[in-house]
Structure formats: structure tokens, C-alpha cells
Motif scaffolding. Sequence first.
Motif, PDB file in Angstrom:
ATOM      1  N   VAL A 173       0.873  -1.377   0.069  1.00 38.03           N
ATOM      2  CA  VAL A 173       0.042  -0.064  -0.063  1.00 38.03           C
ATOM      3  C   VAL A 173       0.885   1.284   0.004  1.00 38.03           C
ATOM      4  O   VAL A 173       0.271   2.252  -0.105  1.00 38.03           O
ATOM      5  CB  VAL A 173      -0.653  -0.044   1.248  1.00 38.03           C
ATOM      6  CG1 VAL A 173      -1.973  -1.214   1.238  1.00 38.03           C
ATOM      7  CG2 VAL A 173      -0.231  -0.105   2.611  1.00 38.03           C
ATOM      8  N   LEU A 174       2.298   1.140  -0.094  1.00 35.64           N
ATOM      9  CA  LEU A 174       2.931   2.416   0.335  1.00 35.64           C
ATOM     10  C   LEU A 174       3.888   2.516  -0.950  1.00 35.64           C
ATOM     11  O   LEU A 174       4.084   1.659  -1.574  1.00 35.64           O
ATOM     12  CB  LEU A 174       4.004   2.134   1.378  1.00 35.64           C
ATOM     13  CG  LEU A 174       3.261   1.965   2.737  1.00 35.64           C
ATOM     14  CD1 LEU A 174       4.190   1.773   3.873  1.00 35.64           C
ATOM     15  CD2 LEU A 174       2.591   3.242   3.042  1.00 35.64           C
ATOM     16  N   PRO A 175       4.287   3.762  -1.198  1.00 37.75           N
ATOM     17  CA  PRO A 175       5.424   4.101  -2.215  1.00 37.75           C
ATOM     18  C   PRO A 175       6.586   3.512  -1.863  1.00 37.75           C
ATOM     19  O   PRO A 175       6.842   2.899  -0.893  1.00 37.75           O
ATOM     20  CB  PRO A 175       5.582   5.580  -2.023  1.00 37.75           C
ATOM     21  CG  PRO A 175       4.335   6.051  -1.585  1.00 37.75           C
ATOM     22  CD  PRO A 175       3.792   5.115  -0.398  1.00 37.75           C
ATOM     23  N   LYS A 176       7.487   3.205  -2.957  1.00 35.45           N
ATOM     24  CA  LYS A 176       8.614   2.306  -2.745  1.00 35.45           C
ATOM     25  C   LYS A 176       9.359   2.820  -1.460  1.00 35.45           C
ATOM     26  O   LYS A 176      10.157   2.044  -0.895  1.00 35.45           O
ATOM     27  CB  LYS A 176       9.404   2.263  -4.063  1.00 35.45           C
ATOM     28  CG  LYS A 176       8.977   1.696  -5.195  1.00 35.45           C
ATOM     29  CD  LYS A 176       9.854   1.580  -6.280  1.00 35.45           C
ATOM     30  CE  LYS A 176       9.011   0.588  -7.716  1.00 35.45           C
ATOM     31  NZ  LYS A 176       9.857   0.611  -8.716  1.00 35.45           N
ATOM     32  N   PHE A 205       8.814   4.373   1.043  1.00 37.65           N
ATOM     33  CA  PHE A 205       8.286   3.881   2.428  1.00 37.65           C
ATOM     34  C   PHE A 205       8.357   2.361   2.628  1.00 37.65           C
ATOM     35  O   PHE A 205       8.338   1.810   3.783  1.00 37.65           O
ATOM     36  CB  PHE A 205       6.835   4.556   2.680  1.00 37.65           C
ATOM     37  CG  PHE A 205       6.856   5.856   2.841  1.00 37.65           C
ATOM     38  CD1 PHE A 205       7.036   6.604   4.040  1.00 37.65           C
ATOM     39  CD2 PHE A 205       6.446   6.762   1.930  1.00 37.65           C
ATOM     40  CE1 PHE A 205       7.090   7.886   4.193  1.00 37.65           C
ATOM     41  CE2 PHE A 205       6.309   8.159   1.895  1.00 37.65           C
ATOM     42  CZ  PHE A 205       6.788   8.845   3.163  1.00 37.65           C
ATOM     43  N   THR A 206       8.095   1.576   1.508  1.00 35.37           N
ATOM     44  CA  THR A 206       8.440   0.386   1.765  1.00 35.37           C
ATOM     45  C   THR A 206       9.900  -0.227   2.171  1.00 35.37           C
ATOM     46  O   THR A 206       9.929  -1.123   2.584  1.00 35.37           O
ATOM     47  CB  THR A 206       8.094  -0.231   0.237  1.00 35.37           C
ATOM     48  OG1 THR A 206       6.672   0.016  -0.245  1.00 35.37           O
ATOM     49  CG2 THR A 206       8.269  -1.802   0.187  1.00 35.37           C
ATOM     50  N   ILE A 207      10.632   0.574   1.502  1.00 32.82           N
ATOM     51  CA  ILE A 207      12.151   0.515   1.963  1.00 32.82           C
ATOM     52  C   ILE A 207      12.092   0.500   3.485  1.00 32.82           C
ATOM     53  O   ILE A 207      12.930  -0.167   4.166  1.00 32.82           O
ATOM     54  CB  ILE A 207      13.067   1.151   1.112  1.00 32.82           C
ATOM     55  CG1 ILE A 207      13.321   0.904  -0.184  1.00 32.82           C
ATOM     56  CG2 ILE A 207      14.482   1.291   1.807  1.00 32.82           C
ATOM     57  CD1 ILE A 207      13.860   1.831  -1.059  1.00 32.82           C
ATOM     58  N   LEU A 208      11.473   1.724   4.025  1.00 31.98           N
ATOM     59  CA  LEU A 208      11.438   2.069   5.505  1.00 31.98           C
ATOM     60  C   LEU A 208      10.829   0.736   6.274  1.00 31.98           C
ATOM     61  O   LEU A 208      11.497   0.294   7.423  1.00 31.98           O
ATOM     62  CB  LEU A 208      10.879   3.142   5.826  1.00 31.98           C
ATOM     63  CG  LEU A 208      11.793   4.370   5.230  1.00 31.98           C
ATOM     64  CD1 LEU A 208      10.628   5.673   5.273  1.00 31.98           C
ATOM     65  CD2 LEU A 208      12.925   4.686   6.028  1.00 31.98           C
ATOM     66  N   SER A 241      14.118   7.484  -9.334  1.00 34.35           N
ATOM     67  CA  SER A 241      12.781   7.334  -8.505  1.00 34.35           C
ATOM     68  C   SER A 241      11.593   8.349  -9.129  1.00 34.35           C
ATOM     69  O   SER A 241      12.049   9.355  -9.374  1.00 34.35           O
ATOM     70  CB  SER A 241      12.990   7.343  -7.105  1.00 34.35           C
ATOM     71  OG  SER A 241      13.876   6.423  -6.771  1.00 34.35           O
ATOM     72  N   ALA A 242      10.437   8.185  -8.450  1.00 35.58           N
ATOM     73  CA  ALA A 242       9.561   9.173  -8.695  1.00 35.58           C
ATOM     74  C   ALA A 242       9.668  10.247  -7.856  1.00 35.58           C
ATOM     75  O   ALA A 242      10.416  10.111  -6.858  1.00 35.58           O
ATOM     76  CB  ALA A 242       8.030   8.591  -8.581  1.00 35.58           C
TER      77      ALA A 242
END
Length: 208
Positions: free
Chosen positions: A16-19, A21-24, A182-183
Motif C-alpha cells: 500500500v506504500l510508495p517504494k 516507504f516500503t524500503i523503510l 525514482s518518482a
Amino acid sequence: MIGVLLLLIAILVFDVLPKAFTILVISGLFTVLIYKYDILFKKSYILYIISLVLSVLSVVFYKEIYFKYIIQGLFGYGAFLVVMMVGVLPNKWTLSRKIKKYRGELSITGFILIAPHAMLRIFGIVSYVDLFGVAAFVVMIPLTFLSFKTIKKQVNPRDWIRILKGAYIVYFALFVHLLVVSAWENKIVYAVLLTLYLNNKLLKEFKK
């Protein structure tokens, strides 16, 4: 702590998260594993085997959505973010000491998990190649090789400190790579993380 672990896994499953935040989230996952469930890091060969199997499978089935976090390099980035950020945390923190204890194992795991992301692009199978990403991966290779305990024991401590400075090249190249490809919403997160790292690193150095 098991609740936190399950929450982090659920976030990854539902994607559900952008990349950035997914890394975090993945960094948080590694941090929880080290802090409360460090058996994988004590028996590091198990962690390496699991990571290697997942990496090989992700290359073979690179089109499958199940392996997208590895193909996109997010698991590798997440591992390296923990390795990087723990270097600027206070040494007196229990969390810092525990992560530093397994920093080498996490670096090796990060390399194994980021290898499919790099190799598929270097060989032109997926997307395009960014020179900063390639530079980071190339520098990672000798650093990873030297991080194995049996090899590290053969290196003079002073030489090891010099060698570790190569990690700064990896960190810099990885962040430039992420900022380039990245975006915009992800670029902001990466820029904030890099700023926090540089600020805390400089403060820590000045206090020595």
C-alpha cells in the motif's frame, strides 16, 4: 514485538506504500529481526541460504509479482539502510550495539538480495542501467567478500578500517541512483534520509 513484526509483514503483503516507504518498512523488519529474533543472524549461514534461494528464484521467475520486492531491489536497499543508519546512532543505545554486532551479516544479506536487481539490469533483461547503481554494486562485491568472518579475521584491523571507508562510496552511489531513477514522492524521502545521515554523521565526527 511479534505484533510489530506481523504489522510490517502485512504492509508488505498488501503493498500500500510508495517504494521509499516500503524500503523503510523493510528496514524496520530487519531491525525487529535483529533486536528480538536474532537466531537468524547468529546462524548466519541459514540467513544466507534463504536469501540466496530467494534471489535465484527471483531471477528465474522475475516476471512473477511475488518476487517484485527483490527484483526492484527494495529488500537489498532496506538492509543497507539499516547498516548505514546504525553508524550514526548513539553507541550507548542497546539497539545500536545489537545491530552493529550483526552489521557484517546484514551487509552480506543485503548484497545477496540486491544482486538480482543489479544483474537483471546489467544484462538488459529488466529496465535500463544507471551508472551510479552499477558503481555501487561493483564496490559492494569486494566489501561483501571481506565481510565474511573467516576472511575478515585475516585482515589487519587498521586495514579493515580503511577498507570500510569504501562503504561511504556505496551509500553515496546508492542514494544518487535512487534520486535519479525514482518518482518525485520517493525522491523527497531519499533526500530527507540522506540529509539526516550526513547531519548526524558530521555531528558524531565533531564530538570525537
